[in-house]
Design an enzyme around this catalytic site. Sequence first.
Site, PDB file in Angstrom:
ATOM      1  N   LYS A 190      24.233 -28.168  42.878  1.00  0.00           N
ATOM      2  CA  LYS A 190      23.106 -28.909  42.301  1.00  0.00           C
ATOM      3  C   LYS A 190      22.599 -29.981  43.273  1.00  0.00           C
ATOM      4  CE  LYS A 190      23.292 -26.231  38.800  1.00  0.00           C
ATOM      5  NZ  LYS A 190      23.951 -26.275  37.515  1.00  0.00           N
TER       6      LYS A 190
HETATM    7  C1  PLP Z   1      24.485 -25.448  36.258  1.00  0.00           C
HETATM    8  C2  PLP Z   1      23.834 -25.388  34.937  1.00  0.00           C
HETATM    9  C3  PLP Z   1      24.480 -25.771  33.757  1.00  0.00           C
HETATM   10  C4  PLP Z   1      25.931 -26.121  33.729  1.00  0.00           C
HETATM   11  O1  PLP Z   1      26.264 -27.181  34.548  1.00  0.00           O
HETATM   12  P1  PLP Z   1      27.814 -27.472  34.825  1.00  0.00           P
HETATM   13  O2  PLP Z   1      27.804 -28.875  35.372  1.00  0.00           O
HETATM   14  O3  PLP Z   1      28.293 -26.471  35.823  1.00  0.00           O
HETATM   15  O4  PLP Z   1      28.529 -27.383  33.541  1.00  0.00           O
HETATM   16  C5  PLP Z   1      23.775 -25.789  32.575  1.00  0.00           C
HETATM   17  N1  PLP Z   1      22.484 -25.412  32.534  1.00  0.00           N
HETATM   18  C6  PLP Z   1      21.823 -25.003  33.634  1.00  0.00           C
HETATM   19  C7  PLP Z   1      20.384 -24.624  33.520  1.00  0.00           C
HETATM   20  C8  PLP Z   1      22.483 -24.950  34.870  1.00  0.00           C
HETATM   21  O5  PLP Z   1      21.836 -24.532  35.951  1.00  0.00           O
END
Ligand code: PLP
Length: 389
Positions: A190
């Site tokens: 991210k």
């Molecule tokens: C990555 C992601 C999540 C989950 O995030 P985590 O921190 O890995 O739990 C939820 N929604 C979307 C759209 C994502 O891309």
Amino acid sequence: MVSDKDTPFIVFGAPDIHNEEIDEIVATLHSGWIGTGPRVAQFEQDFAAVKAVGQDQVAAVNSCTAALHVSMIAAGLKPGDEVLTTAMTFCATANAIIHAGATPVLVDIDPLTLNIDTTQLEQRITPRTRAIVPVHFAGLPCEMDRIMAVAATNNLLVIEDCAHAIETQWRGQHAGTLGDFGCFSFYVTKNVVTGEGGMVLARSPEMIDRIKVLALHGMSKDAWSRFSDDGYKHYEVVAAGFKYNMMDLQAALGIHQLRRMEQNWLRRREIWQRYQQVFADLPAGCPAEPEDHMRHAYHLYTLSIDERDCGISRDSFIDRMSDAGIGVGVHYRSLAQQPYYQERFNWRPEDFPVSTAFGNNTVSLPLGPSLDDADVHRITDTVSAILAK
Ligand SMILES: *Cc1c(COP(=O)(O)O)cnc(C)c1O
């Protein structure tokens, strides 16, 4: 073509870690406090400042999945409740709804923005609908005016999935501050990275108090304040909580990642715009540009490879990119294409035709701030060569 050491493999979503992060991790290890403590408090304070909200409106947790789940529990979602969300999202969005005891109800996407199609929202509302979970896909904001209007008319909660959207804004307002809750991810791929990590942003400080208790076993005082200077304090268990707290080791990364957020955003924007220029004449579909009242987070750059136009299937395109030493991603096959949900909720891909078509054709190119100009060149040249007629 096999990659050698002159053309190293470009890893999709590789994190950009600098010495500041490494030094902070070492300092944390030496400090004697690696769990939830002062660095998490600092990270919360810094994040609140970035989002221009009070420190009492944020709670750090250990993933966005946890942030979504604990928000829904704190908001009182219960079995039988229905929650509207987009068919074009990561499975965690739907799983959080399911674990809160509620039932996800899918809405197809707008073919241009790839965000939840707000013209279909109202027809999916039933007497059991309690909430909407919009996802700002790739970092482009959803139609928040329309979503908030539908929510107000129908008395629904809005929980924004901001996993792609740390830098996103809608009419000058930060994503995550428009709805009742905003849930952020600091997963390795991210825009801001803590390894695993997440943040809840809530309009109401009372909700954040509740979330902090629920995210740490349901204990009424966290471990850090229990061992503070003014004597031992007994905790009280006031709910069957979860183990969702962030550690100082994770926050140590986040504090420095957040300081480079804007600089990284500018670099991703530059790469994203370069892709738009170079790929404009290719037979592949390019993503929509943000409109004037939107700030795009540039989390993903998605190309749409329709075999009828491109003469190559999406999956063959992925193979050709990998052979050229370039890692790519797929975000995402539609939730209605996943077998568990099909079986449990009777979702059928043909009922969400836009999401299904996009899910079959989409591929995400590398878009990290650590890509240099030579990497970007290699990527654009390779894509152009594969798609040239
Ligand atoms: C990555 C992601 C999540 C989950 O995030 P985590 O921190 O890995 O739990 C939820 N929604 C979307 C759209 C994502 O891309």
